[in-house]
Design a protein around this motif. Structure first.
Motif, PDB file in Angstrom:
ATOM      1  N   TYR A 189      51.281 -51.484  48.503  1.00  0.00           N
ATOM      2  CA  TYR A 189      51.136 -50.858  47.190  1.00  0.00           C
ATOM      3  C   TYR A 189      51.639 -49.425  47.252  1.00  0.00           C
ATOM      4  O   TYR A 189      51.397 -48.708  48.229  1.00  0.00           O
ATOM      5  CB  TYR A 189      49.666 -50.860  46.753  1.00  0.00           C
ATOM      6  N   ARG A 190      52.316 -49.012  46.190  1.00  0.00           N
ATOM      7  CA  ARG A 190      52.810 -47.641  46.092  1.00  0.00           C
ATOM      8  C   ARG A 190      52.009 -46.911  45.021  1.00  0.00           C
ATOM      9  O   ARG A 190      51.804 -47.427  43.927  1.00  0.00           O
ATOM     10  CB  ARG A 190      54.293 -47.611  45.733  1.00  0.00           C
ATOM     11  N   PHE A 191      51.553 -45.691  45.368  1.00  0.00           N
ATOM     12  CA  PHE A 191      50.735 -44.888  44.463  1.00  0.00           C
ATOM     13  C   PHE A 191      51.490 -43.632  44.041  1.00  0.00           C
ATOM     14  O   PHE A 191      52.154 -42.995  44.868  1.00  0.00           O
ATOM     15  CB  PHE A 191      49.436 -44.457  45.147  1.00  0.00           C
ATOM     16  N   GLU A 192      51.367 -43.290  42.776  1.00  0.00           N
ATOM     17  CA  GLU A 192      51.811 -41.976  42.312  1.00  0.00           C
ATOM     18  C   GLU A 192      50.601 -41.063  42.406  1.00  0.00           C
ATOM     19  O   GLU A 192      49.882 -40.836  41.428  1.00  0.00           O
ATOM     20  CB  GLU A 192      52.355 -42.071  40.881  1.00  0.00           C
ATOM     21  N   SER A 193      50.365 -40.574  43.595  1.00  0.00           N
ATOM     22  CA  SER A 193      49.093 -39.926  43.909  1.00  0.00           C
ATOM     23  C   SER A 193      49.317 -38.634  44.673  1.00  0.00           C
ATOM     24  O   SER A 193      50.325 -38.469  45.377  1.00  0.00           O
ATOM     25  CB  SER A 193      48.231 -40.882  44.753  1.00  0.00           C
ATOM     26  N   ASN A 194      48.340 -37.743  44.539  1.00  0.00           N
ATOM     27  CA  ASN A 194      48.355 -36.485  45.288  1.00  0.00           C
ATOM     28  C   ASN A 194      47.584 -36.610  46.600  1.00  0.00           C
ATOM     29  O   ASN A 194      47.276 -35.609  47.243  1.00  0.00           O
ATOM     30  CB  ASN A 194      47.750 -35.369  44.431  1.00  0.00           C
ATOM     31  N   TRP A 195      47.227 -37.840  47.002  1.00  0.00           N
ATOM     32  CA  TRP A 195      46.520 -38.036  48.260  1.00  0.00           C
ATOM     33  C   TRP A 195      47.293 -37.370  49.392  1.00  0.00           C
ATOM     34  O   TRP A 195      48.515 -37.437  49.433  1.00  0.00           O
ATOM     35  CB  TRP A 195      46.405 -39.545  48.552  1.00  0.00           C
ATOM     36  N   PRO A 196      46.616 -36.682  50.333  1.00  0.00           N
ATOM     37  CA  PRO A 196      45.174 -36.589  50.524  1.00  0.00           C
ATOM     38  C   PRO A 196      44.538 -35.323  49.949  1.00  0.00           C
ATOM     39  O   PRO A 196      43.437 -34.954  50.345  1.00  0.00           O
ATOM     40  CB  PRO A 196      45.060 -36.583  52.034  1.00  0.00           C
ATOM     41  N   ASN A 197      45.241 -34.666  49.027  1.00  0.00           N
ATOM     42  CA  ASN A 197      44.785 -33.352  48.556  1.00  0.00           C
ATOM     43  C   ASN A 197      43.821 -33.417  47.383  1.00  0.00           C
ATOM     44  O   ASN A 197      43.367 -32.377  46.903  1.00  0.00           O
ATOM     45  CB  ASN A 197      46.009 -32.516  48.149  1.00  0.00           C
ATOM     46  N   ASN A 198      43.505 -34.638  46.902  1.00  0.00           N
ATOM     47  CA  ASN A 198      42.694 -34.747  45.696  1.00  0.00           C
ATOM     48  C   ASN A 198      41.193 -34.687  45.957  1.00  0.00           C
ATOM     49  O   ASN A 198      40.414 -34.508  45.036  1.00  0.00           O
ATOM     50  CB  ASN A 198      43.037 -36.030  44.934  1.00  0.00           C
ATOM     51  N   ARG A 199      40.761 -34.865  47.226  1.00  0.00           N
ATOM     52  CA  ARG A 199      39.331 -34.758  47.551  1.00  0.00           C
ATOM     53  C   ARG A 199      39.206 -34.546  49.059  1.00  0.00           C
ATOM     54  O   ARG A 199      40.187 -34.620  49.790  1.00  0.00           O
ATOM     55  CB  ARG A 199      38.563 -36.016  47.133  1.00  0.00           C
ATOM     56  N   SER A 200      37.990 -34.274  49.507  1.00  0.00           N
ATOM     57  CA  SER A 200      37.765 -34.122  50.944  1.00  0.00           C
ATOM     58  C   SER A 200      38.109 -35.410  51.670  1.00  0.00           C
ATOM     59  O   SER A 200      37.845 -36.510  51.180  1.00  0.00           O
ATOM     60  CB  SER A 200      36.302 -33.755  51.216  1.00  0.00           C
ATOM     61  N   GLN A 201      38.713 -35.269  52.847  1.00  0.00           N
ATOM     62  CA  GLN A 201      39.038 -36.415  53.699  1.00  0.00           C
ATOM     63  C   GLN A 201      38.504 -36.073  55.090  1.00  0.00           C
ATOM     64  O   GLN A 201      39.133 -35.323  55.838  1.00  0.00           O
ATOM     65  CB  GLN A 201      40.556 -36.662  53.759  1.00  0.00           C
ATOM     66  N   ALA A 202      37.354 -36.617  55.437  1.00  0.00           N
ATOM     67  CA  ALA A 202      36.649 -36.191  56.648  1.00  0.00           C
ATOM     68  C   ALA A 202      37.391 -36.522  57.926  1.00  0.00           C
ATOM     69  O   ALA A 202      37.087 -35.967  58.985  1.00  0.00           O
ATOM     70  CB  ALA A 202      35.259 -36.822  56.694  1.00  0.00           C
ATOM     71  N   TYR A 203      38.370 -37.410  57.875  1.00  0.00           N
ATOM     72  CA  TYR A 203      39.103 -37.835  59.058  1.00  0.00           C
ATOM     73  C   TYR A 203      40.449 -37.118  59.207  1.00  0.00           C
ATOM     74  O   TYR A 203      41.203 -37.412  60.149  1.00  0.00           O
ATOM     75  CB  TYR A 203      39.317 -39.361  59.019  1.00  0.00           C
ATOM     76  N   LEU A 204      40.767 -36.180  58.291  1.00  0.00           N
ATOM     77  CA  LEU A 204      42.039 -35.459  58.338  1.00  0.00           C
ATOM     78  C   LEU A 204      41.792 -33.972  58.632  1.00  0.00           C
ATOM     79  O   LEU A 204      41.024 -33.309  57.935  1.00  0.00           O
ATOM     80  CB  LEU A 204      42.799 -35.608  57.019  1.00  0.00           C
ATOM     81  N   TYR A 205      42.474 -33.472  59.657  1.00  0.00           N
ATOM     82  CA  TYR A 205      42.275 -32.105  60.135  1.00  0.00           C
ATOM     83  C   TYR A 205      42.550 -31.073  59.046  1.00  0.00           C
ATOM     84  O   TYR A 205      41.780 -30.127  58.848  1.00  0.00           O
ATOM     85  CB  TYR A 205      43.194 -31.879  61.337  1.00  0.00           C
ATOM     86  N   HIS A 206      43.673 -31.236  58.310  1.00  0.00           N
ATOM     87  CA  HIS A 206      44.012 -30.263  57.286  1.00  0.00           C
ATOM     88  C   HIS A 206      42.959 -30.213  56.178  1.00  0.00           C
ATOM     89  O   HIS A 206      42.665 -29.143  55.631  1.00  0.00           O
ATOM     90  CB  HIS A 206      45.385 -30.578  56.676  1.00  0.00           C
ATOM     91  N   SER A 207      42.387 -31.356  55.846  1.00  0.00           N
ATOM     92  CA  SER A 207      41.361 -31.392  54.816  1.00  0.00           C
ATOM     93  C   SER A 207      40.099 -30.664  55.270  1.00  0.00           C
ATOM     94  O   SER A 207      39.488 -29.915  54.493  1.00  0.00           O
ATOM     95  CB  SER A 207      41.027 -32.842  54.453  1.00  0.00           C
ATOM     96  N   LEU A 208      39.714 -30.862  56.520  1.00  0.00           N
ATOM     97  CA  LEU A 208      38.541 -30.161  57.056  1.00  0.00           C
ATOM     98  C   LEU A 208      38.763 -28.652  57.051  1.00  0.00           C
ATOM     99  O   LEU A 208      37.872 -27.874  56.672  1.00  0.00           O
ATOM    100  CB  LEU A 208      38.251 -30.644  58.477  1.00  0.00           C
ATOM    101  N   ALA A 209      39.948 -28.230  57.476  1.00  0.00           N
ATOM    102  CA  ALA A 209      40.260 -26.801  57.477  1.00  0.00           C
ATOM    103  C   ALA A 209      40.236 -26.241  56.063  1.00  0.00           C
ATOM    104  O   ALA A 209      39.730 -25.133  55.817  1.00  0.00           O
ATOM    105  CB  ALA A 209      41.631 -26.578  58.121  1.00  0.00           C
ATOM    106  N   LYS A 210      40.755 -27.030  55.111  1.00  0.00           N
ATOM    107  CA  LYS A 210      40.766 -26.592  53.708  1.00  0.00           C
ATOM    108  C   LYS A 210      39.350 -26.411  53.188  1.00  0.00           C
ATOM    109  O   LYS A 210      39.057 -25.439  52.480  1.00  0.00           O
ATOM    110  CB  LYS A 210      41.522 -27.621  52.872  1.00  0.00           C
ATOM    111  N   ASP A 211      38.448 -27.331  53.535  1.00  0.00           N
ATOM    112  CA  ASP A 211      37.058 -27.213  53.087  1.00  0.00           C
ATOM    113  C   ASP A 211      36.399 -25.961  53.661  1.00  0.00           C
ATOM    114  O   ASP A 211      35.609 -25.298  52.983  1.00  0.00           O
ATOM    115  CB  ASP A 211      36.260 -28.448  53.491  1.00  0.00           C
ATOM    116  N   ILE A 212      36.722 -25.635  54.914  1.00  0.00           N
ATOM    117  CA  ILE A 212      36.170 -24.422  55.532  1.00  0.00           C
ATOM    118  C   ILE A 212      36.725 -23.177  54.861  1.00  0.00           C
ATOM    119  O   ILE A 212      35.984 -22.253  54.497  1.00  0.00           O
ATOM    120  CB  ILE A 212      36.473 -24.396  57.042  1.00  0.00           C
ATOM    121  N   LEU A 213      38.052 -23.148  54.672  1.00  0.00           N
ATOM    122  CA  LEU A 213      38.709 -21.962  54.121  1.00  0.00           C
ATOM    123  C   LEU A 213      38.348 -21.727  52.657  1.00  0.00           C
ATOM    124  O   LEU A 213      38.337 -20.586  52.195  1.00  0.00           O
ATOM    125  CB  LEU A 213      40.225 -22.097  54.272  1.00  0.00           C
ATOM    126  N   ASN A 214      38.045 -22.823  51.927  1.00  0.00           N
ATOM    127  CA  ASN A 214      37.759 -22.688  50.492  1.00  0.00           C
ATOM    128  C   ASN A 214      36.294 -22.407  50.187  1.00  0.00           C
ATOM    129  O   ASN A 214      35.950 -22.094  49.044  1.00  0.00           O
ATOM    130  CB  ASN A 214      38.187 -23.952  49.753  1.00  0.00           C
TER     131      ASN A 214
END
Length: 334
Positions: free
Chosen positions: A105-130
């Motif tokens: 399936y193909r998504f027109e999506s902003n994943w993984p930036n649309n919500r927290s993703q506990a298994y992705l390093y950049h998402s964890l860093a973003k939650d800390i920085l924000n």
């Protein structure tokens, strides 16, 4: 006078050295984390994800690859290394692949930036920085942050993120409003800036596994079709009816739940797709741990163990839909 000047200089030098050897402050660590995220070109890691709902415990494996500027490959499997699926993000978009059922399936999506993703390093860093006021503890071998999450539900309101002193992730614990641990992610074999071939983010190359998976898909379709029940109770939701139906496509079950936030769950037998050409999907990919689904404002769909699931509600948030789905499988914790 010279002796006095020398003594003062020595004292200042000693104080400076001792100050430099002190523990880093929260501000220092946050600044270092921001620089590390900016400078990282790629990473690979394995992660074990554990979900807990009402006495049930589920554990799944993920192998994660990232390459600048925004390429991701998240390959998921259950404890038996079956039901393999993956999320890919490349220059063509976001894709969810289920090779064993020959489906993509193909998504027109902003994943993984649309919500927290506990298994992705950049998402964890973003939650800390924000988070303007994260809790911070410097331990002997780790830094621990307590931050808010970017989920659209009070059920998963905060998280505890542990980082190594080199700022690579150790583990994450997502907590509910009562401080119960709902999700745990443990990282291992975290490699910074490995050399990655872009072919690992290619849809067609990954879908070649479908040819091997056709036998597994046939086996899954031959399994006894059993109805499954969620253990999550959103606002006291309870099962009000379960209706078996027979259609041209085969047997299915319709489960209706009542309460303050009612929802409907439909379960039917999976079948392999005739073509592996990606189908355009609405919404966003949803990592359930044991499966990758498709979620939008009112519905969530996914496949697992030879069964297709359709969950719908005009009262549940997207993250509440995901919480219900994540509680569908697992073993009882004793």
């Amino acid at each position: 006078m010279k002796r006095w000047s020398a003594a003062v200089f020595a004292l200042v030098l000693i104080v400076s050295i001792l100050s430099g050897c002190g523990a880093k402050s929260e501000k220092d660590v946050v600044q270092d984390l921001s620089k590390k995220i900016e400078n990282i070109n790629s990473y690979q890691t394995d992660a074990t994800m554990t979900f807990q709902h009402n006495g049930k415990k589920q554990t799944y494996q993920a192998h994660i690859s990232f390459q600048k500027p925004y390429y991701y490959r998240v390959a998921l499997s259950d404890g038996n290394k079956g039901n393999n699926q993956m999320i890919l993000r490349n220059s063509d978009g976001v894709f969810v692949l289920t090779p064993e059922l020959n489906k993509s399936y193909r998504f027109e999506s902003n994943w993984p930036n649309n919500r927290s993703q506990a298994y992705l390093y950049h998402s964890l860093a973003k939650d800390i920085l924000n988070d303007p006021n994260p809790g911070f503890t410097a331990k002997e071998n780790q830094y621990v942050f307590n931050t808010k999450t970017n989920y659209n539900t009070a059920q998963l309101s905060n998280q505890q993120i542990a980082l190594n002193k080199d700022l690579t992730p150790v583990n994450v614990r997502i907590l509910d409003k009562d401080q119960n641990i709902i999700v745990t992610v443990v990282f291992k074999n975290f490699k910074v800036n490995p050399s990655l071939d872009k072919s690992i983010f290619d849809v067609n190359k990954n879908m070649t596994a479908a040819r091997i998976g056709q036998t597994k898909a046939a086996q899954a379709a031959a399994e006894t079709f059993k109805v499954q029940y969620p253990t999550a109770r959103i606002s006291g939701s309870t099962l009000s009816s379960m209706t078996p139906e027979t259609t041209q496509a085969g047997e299915k079950y319709v489960l209706k739940y009542g309460g303050q936030k009612p929802f409907t769950l439909i379960e039917s037998k999976s079948s392999a797709a005739a073509s592996d050409v990606p189908v355009l999907a609405s919404g966003d990919p949803a990592n359930l741990g044991f499966s990758i689904g498709s979620v939008n404002n009112n519905t969530l769909t996914w496949s697992y163990g030879g069964t297709d699931y359709f969950l719908a509600s005009d009262k549940l948030t997207q993250d509440e839909l995901i919480t219900v789905a994540q509680s569908m499988n697992g073993t009882v914790v004793k």
